[in-house]
Design an enzyme around this catalytic site. Structure first.
Site, mmCIF file in Angstrom:
data_model
loop_
_atom_site.group_PDB
_atom_site.id
_atom_site.type_symbol
_atom_site.label_atom_id
_atom_site.label_comp_id
_atom_site.label_asym_id
_atom_site.label_seq_id
_atom_site.Cartn_x
_atom_site.Cartn_y
_atom_site.Cartn_z
ATOM 1 N N LYS A 13 0.836 -1.213 0.000
ATOM 2 C CA LYS A 13 0.000 0.000 0.000
ATOM 3 C C LYS A 13 0.869 1.259 0.000
ATOM 4 O O LYS A 13 0.668 2.171 -0.782
ATOM 5 C CB LYS A 13 -0.946 -0.005 1.217
ATOM 6 C CG LYS A 13 -1.874 -1.211 1.264
ATOM 7 C CD LYS A 13 -2.851 -1.162 2.433
ATOM 8 C CE LYS A 13 -2.197 -1.203 3.808
ATOM 9 N NZ LYS A 13 -1.522 -2.503 4.110
ATOM 10 N N ARG A 88 -10.383 0.153 8.199
ATOM 11 C CA ARG A 88 -9.914 -1.206 8.480
ATOM 12 C C ARG A 88 -10.953 -2.038 9.209
ATOM 13 O O ARG A 88 -10.694 -3.208 9.495
ATOM 14 C CB ARG A 88 -8.690 -1.124 9.398
ATOM 15 C CG ARG A 88 -7.368 -1.222 8.686
ATOM 16 C CD ARG A 88 -6.324 -0.907 9.727
ATOM 17 N NE ARG A 88 -5.130 -1.648 9.545
ATOM 18 C CZ ARG A 88 -4.015 -1.110 9.005
ATOM 19 N NH1 ARG A 88 -4.005 0.116 8.568
ATOM 20 N NH2 ARG A 88 -2.937 -1.827 8.927
ATOM 21 N N ARG A 127 11.636 -5.514 5.221
ATOM 22 C CA ARG A 127 11.379 -4.091 4.930
ATOM 23 C C ARG A 127 12.299 -3.167 5.731
ATOM 24 O O ARG A 127 12.570 -3.390 6.911
ATOM 25 C CB ARG A 127 9.932 -3.738 5.262
ATOM 26 C CG ARG A 127 9.675 -2.229 5.108
ATOM 27 C CD ARG A 127 8.223 -1.862 5.130
ATOM 28 N NE ARG A 127 7.531 -2.281 6.330
ATOM 29 C CZ ARG A 127 6.222 -2.179 6.491
ATOM 30 N NH1 ARG A 127 5.462 -1.688 5.523
ATOM 31 N NH2 ARG A 127 5.664 -2.592 7.611
ATOM 32 N N ARG A 160 10.818 -1.338 11.184
ATOM 33 C CA ARG A 160 9.698 -0.965 12.048
ATOM 34 C C ARG A 160 9.572 -1.934 13.211
ATOM 35 O O ARG A 160 9.815 -3.130 13.065
ATOM 36 C CB ARG A 160 8.389 -0.957 11.234
ATOM 37 C CG ARG A 160 8.050 0.408 10.693
ATOM 38 C CD ARG A 160 6.900 0.414 9.718
ATOM 39 N NE ARG A 160 5.714 -0.314 10.129
ATOM 40 C CZ ARG A 160 4.597 -0.352 9.407
ATOM 41 N NH1 ARG A 160 4.532 0.294 8.253
ATOM 42 N NH2 ARG A 160 3.554 -1.019 9.821
ATOM 43 N N ARG A 171 -0.845 -9.303 12.961
ATOM 44 C CA ARG A 171 -1.473 -8.299 12.080
ATOM 45 C C ARG A 171 -2.264 -8.991 10.975
ATOM 46 O O ARG A 171 -3.336 -8.526 10.586
ATOM 47 C CB ARG A 171 -0.396 -7.377 11.478
ATOM 48 C CG ARG A 171 0.133 -6.359 12.488
ATOM 49 C CD ARG A 171 1.544 -5.905 12.176
ATOM 50 N NE ARG A 171 1.673 -5.153 10.957
ATOM 51 C CZ ARG A 171 2.836 -4.978 10.323
ATOM 52 N NH1 ARG A 171 3.938 -5.508 10.814
ATOM 53 N NH2 ARG A 171 2.882 -4.266 9.225
HETATM 54 P P1 AP5 Z 1 4.760 -1.609 1.925
HETATM 55 O O1 AP5 Z 1 4.439 -0.801 0.703
HETATM 56 O O2 AP5 Z 1 5.458 -0.939 3.050
HETATM 57 O O3 AP5 Z 1 3.446 -2.396 2.430
HETATM 58 P P2 AP5 Z 1 2.154 -1.861 3.184
HETATM 59 O O4 AP5 Z 1 0.970 -2.512 2.531
HETATM 60 O O5 AP5 Z 1 2.148 -0.386 3.273
HETATM 61 O O6 AP5 Z 1 2.381 -2.570 4.580
HETATM 62 P P3 AP5 Z 1 2.246 -1.985 6.076
HETATM 63 O O7 AP5 Z 1 2.992 -2.922 6.959
HETATM 64 O O8 AP5 Z 1 2.610 -0.535 6.114
HETATM 65 O O9 AP5 Z 1 0.717 -2.160 6.297
HETATM 66 P P4 AP5 Z 1 0.005 -2.234 7.660
HETATM 67 O O10 AP5 Z 1 -1.400 -2.155 7.187
HETATM 68 O O11 AP5 Z 1 0.331 -3.392 8.498
HETATM 69 O O12 AP5 Z 1 0.627 -1.030 8.491
HETATM 70 P P5 AP5 Z 1 0.129 0.444 8.812
HETATM 71 O O13 AP5 Z 1 1.303 1.309 8.885
HETATM 72 O O14 AP5 Z 1 -0.988 0.826 7.923
HETATM 73 O O15 AP5 Z 1 5.632 -2.866 1.402
HETATM 74 C C1 AP5 Z 1 6.090 -3.843 2.330
HETATM 75 C C2 AP5 Z 1 7.442 -4.391 1.862
HETATM 76 O O16 AP5 Z 1 7.259 -5.109 0.637
HETATM 77 C C3 AP5 Z 1 8.501 -3.302 1.554
HETATM 78 O O17 AP5 Z 1 9.756 -3.765 1.944
HETATM 79 C C4 AP5 Z 1 8.428 -3.136 0.017
HETATM 80 O O18 AP5 Z 1 9.680 -2.735 -0.532
HETATM 81 C C5 AP5 Z 1 8.060 -4.558 -0.409
HETATM 82 N N1 AP5 Z 1 7.200 -4.579 -1.598
HETATM 83 C C6 AP5 Z 1 6.114 -3.792 -1.833
HETATM 84 N N2 AP5 Z 1 5.561 -4.105 -3.028
HETATM 85 C C7 AP5 Z 1 6.335 -5.123 -3.540
HETATM 86 C C8 AP5 Z 1 6.260 -5.884 -4.743
HETATM 87 N N3 AP5 Z 1 5.296 -5.676 -5.656
HETATM 88 N N4 AP5 Z 1 7.180 -6.849 -4.940
HETATM 89 C C9 AP5 Z 1 8.172 -7.086 -3.991
HETATM 90 N N5 AP5 Z 1 8.290 -6.382 -2.841
HETATM 91 C C10 AP5 Z 1 7.364 -5.420 -2.624
HETATM 92 O O19 AP5 Z 1 -0.481 0.251 10.271
HETATM 93 C C11 AP5 Z 1 0.348 -0.045 11.375
HETATM 94 C C12 AP5 Z 1 -0.482 -0.159 12.635
HETATM 95 O O20 AP5 Z 1 -1.156 1.093 12.907
HETATM 96 C C13 AP5 Z 1 -1.625 -1.187 12.612
HETATM 97 O O21 AP5 Z 1 -1.162 -2.494 12.925
HETATM 98 C C14 AP5 Z 1 -2.555 -0.616 13.676
HETATM 99 O O22 AP5 Z 1 -2.083 -0.897 14.977
HETATM 100 C C15 AP5 Z 1 -2.455 0.875 13.443
HETATM 101 N N6 AP5 Z 1 -3.458 1.353 12.493
HETATM 102 C C16 AP5 Z 1 -3.205 1.932 11.273
HETATM 103 N N7 AP5 Z 1 -4.346 2.232 10.657
HETATM 104 C C17 AP5 Z 1 -5.349 1.849 11.483
HETATM 105 C C18 AP5 Z 1 -6.760 1.877 11.381
HETATM 106 N N8 AP5 Z 1 -7.391 2.373 10.295
HETATM 107 N N9 AP5 Z 1 -7.489 1.386 12.422
HETATM 108 C C19 AP5 Z 1 -6.884 0.889 13.518
HETATM 109 N N10 AP5 Z 1 -5.550 0.820 13.674
HETATM 110 C C20 AP5 Z 1 -4.788 1.296 12.655
HETATM 111 MG MG MG Z 2 2.263 1.013 4.849
#
Ligand code: AP5
Ligand code: MG
Length: 216
Positions: A13, A88, A127, A160, A171
């Protein structure tokens, strides 16, 4: 354009959001990034959110919804926005709908980045993120050409706190239980489009671009 990027942790994402923001000139709103910034600053929201984030649990809906509503009021959202990691849960999706209805607008689309759990574990374990500019790397799939430094701004890259295998698996469980109901929710509204997110980043972006070009 008002769009949501939906998908499990590690689906890409944040990676795709950076390209979408650049291409379409809309702000990228990542609830995870906003929480991490609050944690870094030690704000009351950050202190509260950290308890959930470190365990891979969701931050309570009321905290997230008001935070996003505040962000959507900012002037840069007038032309549209890209939501990453929000909504979410069903209550979050319903709150977003009510908010947009109150503003006389609707979503243009929801893009589901579809990827299996084992790919997620592989991606998140490797990552690295730049502390200064947020650029996303992967130790194998996309290493920084500057080693432990960001090749864009020279900032330090880090892992992270929630990218350990145990927390990643939590997660994923939370995603399957609490977030996957949103797939039917948006399918029923006729605005969900799925993309194979196991493909290379470039191919995923091409697929997103053609969806955006063909949106009705
Ligand atoms: P990346 O692009 O970083 O993936 P991502 O989908 O953004 O993954 P996140 O871990 O950021 O998602 P998340 O939903 O767990 O975390 P968030 O910060 O939103 O890519 C990942 C890796 O893969 C990288 O190394 C990249 O280089 C590689 N990659 C990407 N695309 C690729 C491809 N096509 N091929 C190969 N490699 C690739 O949330 C964190 C925490 O915040 C949650 O756990 C929760 O506690 C809280 N939170 C956030 N939003 C909410 C909400 N709405 N409600 C409640 N709690 C929330
Ligand atoms: Mg992200």
């Amino acid at each position: 354009m008002k769009i949501i990027l939906l998908g499990p942790p590690g689906a890409g994402k944040g990676t795709q959001a950076a390209s979408i923001r650049e291409k379409y000139g809309i702000p990228h709103i990542s609830t995870g990034d906003i929480f991490r910034e609050n944690v870094r600053l030690g704000s009351p929201l950050g202190v509260e959110a950290r308890k959930y984030m470190d365990a891979g649990q969701l931050v309570p809906d009321n905290l997230v919804v008001s935070m996003v509503a505040d962000r959507l009021e900012k002037p840069d959202c007038v032309r549209g926005f890209l939501l990453d990691g929000f909504p979410r849960t069903l209550p979050q999706a319903e709150a977003l709908d009510s908010y947009l209805t109150s503003k006389g607008t609707v979503l243009d689309g929801v893009i589901l980045l579809d990827v299996d759990d084992e790919t997620v574990v592989l991606r998140l374990s490797g990552r690295r993120v730049c502390r200064a500019c947020g650029q996303i790397y992967h130790s194998t799939f996309k290493p920084s050409r500057s080693g432990n430094r960001c090749e864009v701004c020279g900032g330090e890259t880090y892992q992270r706190d929630d990218d350990t295998e145990k927390v990643i698996r939590n997660r994923l469980t939370v995603y399957h239980q609490q977030t996957t109901p949103l797939i039917s929710f948006y399918k029923e509204k006729g605005i969900l489009r799925a993309v194979d997110a196991k493909a290379s980043s470039g191919n995923v972006m091409n697929a997103i671009e053609s969806l955006c070009a063909n949106r009705s």
